[in-house]
Design an enzyme around this catalytic site. Structure first.
Site, PDB file in Angstrom:
ATOM      1  CD  GLU A   1      31.465  10.337 -34.606  1.00 35.21           C
ATOM      2  OE1 GLU A   1      30.307  10.015 -34.291  1.00 35.21           O
ATOM      3  OE2 GLU A   1      32.482   9.875 -34.041  1.00 35.21           O
TER       4      GLU A   1
ATOM      5  CE  LYS B   1      28.162   6.709 -33.599  1.00 32.61           C
ATOM      6  NZ  LYS B   1      28.906   7.704 -32.784  1.00 32.61           N
TER       7      LYS B   1
ATOM      8  CB  CYS C   1      32.205   6.749 -34.118  1.00 31.52           C
ATOM      9  SG  CYS C   1      33.269   6.985 -32.665  1.00 31.52           S
TER      10      CYS C   1
END
Length: 307
Positions: A69, A142, A188
């Protein structure tokens, strides 16, 4: 009556998902490379280091390479907008171009970690996947933004500068290819949500890749736990890739890029320093695990949806 019909439908989907995992024998085993890079405030330097790490992974035999990331940009609001790229304009997107060229020149699949994407006046935390032909195979923005406030420990609000992805990741037939099978992507904090992993499981994913940058507080408590849980719950492989802890910016990163197998076992992992992890993936382990412990057949959708 409606609940019963819905339950029956979901049960059918669960069984169909189990049956569709037919791994071609020519992709049973391959190597994956996890590039844990030290991110600086110099974008061109970050691109060059990523390019070199990809080459090193290929020399070690990797056919799938994963970046972290925010590998081209320090994890800081001071840099997100400055480093952001519009992927629709490839000529003005050096990160996009480098990943495409690297995938094509090495004949590998690259999960390009995540980088700040500029689109329609918004910033997104975005992962792009490139196939061996250098073409974009999937893009994931995301979905779950990391907003946390623990007094005396950490306060961080990702939603202050990024917009959340609001659509399912792009899937194409080409994405299920003879090189690395079918891949799911999360970024994440997405790993905290089992629903997304279950969605990929239902679509026949063999592996879920999570580029991430967990901080030291949540990393020590949850990074390994979440990876092993997502892998064991869905009986597939999970790969994570983090920046190294000495990356630029005030955000303290946990590191520890890892490959986890379908029974939740750790196959390979790293410390917090800059490094390259190369490990073998054997998809036959998925079938063995699911035959030995047939979770899909044991699920009780009739009970879950009747309450």
């Amino acid at each position: 009556m409606m609940a019963s019909s819905t339950s029956s439908s979901i049960e059918h989907i669960m069984l169909a998902a189990s049956e569709q995992l037919q791994v071609p024998s020519n992709i049973t085993k391959f190597k994956i490379g996890l590039c844990q890079l030290s991110v600086t405030s110099e974008k061109n330097h970050n691109l060059a280091c990523a390019c070199n790490s990809i080459k090193a992974a290929v020399k070690c035999g990797a056919r799938l390479v994963v970046l972290s990331e925010m590998w081209n940009c320090p994890y800081s609001n001071d840099y997100f907008a400055k480093f952001a790229e519009d992927f629709e304009n490839e000529d003005a997107s050096p990160t996009f171009s480098m990943l495409s060229e690297a995938a094509c020149s090495h004949g590998i699949t690259i999960v390009g970690g995540s980088v700040p994407e500029s689109s329609d006046g918004q910033l997104y935390n975005t992962s792009c996947v490139f196939g061996p032909d250098g073409k974009l195979k999937a893009k994931h923005r995301k979905v779950h933004l990391f907003d946390i406030e623990i007094p005396g420990d950490i306060t961080f609000k990702e939603s202050d500068f990024f917009a959340a992805g609001d659509n399912q990741p792009l899937w194409t037939q080409q994405f299920f290819n003879a090189d690395v099978g079918r891949i799911g992507i999360g970024i994440c904090h997405d790993i905290r949500f089992p629903e997304l992993a279950a969605l990929y499981r239902g679509k026949g994913a063999h592996i879920i890749c999570y580029p991430g940058a967990f901080n030291i507080s949540t990393g020590e408590l949850l990074w390994e736990v979440m990876q092993r849980a997502r892998a064991a719950d869905n009986q597939l492989f999970v790969a994570t890739c983090s920046p190294s802890r000495d990356s630029s910016g005030s955000y303290a990163i946990w590191g520890h890029s890892t490959l986890v197998g379908p029974s939740g076992e750790i196959i390979a992992t790293s410390g917090h320093e800059e490094t390259l992890v190369v490990a073998e993936i054997d998809y036959s382990k998925i079938e063995l695990q699911r035959k030995g412990l047939p979770l899909d057949k044991q699920k009780r959708a009739d009970i879950y949806l009747s309450r």
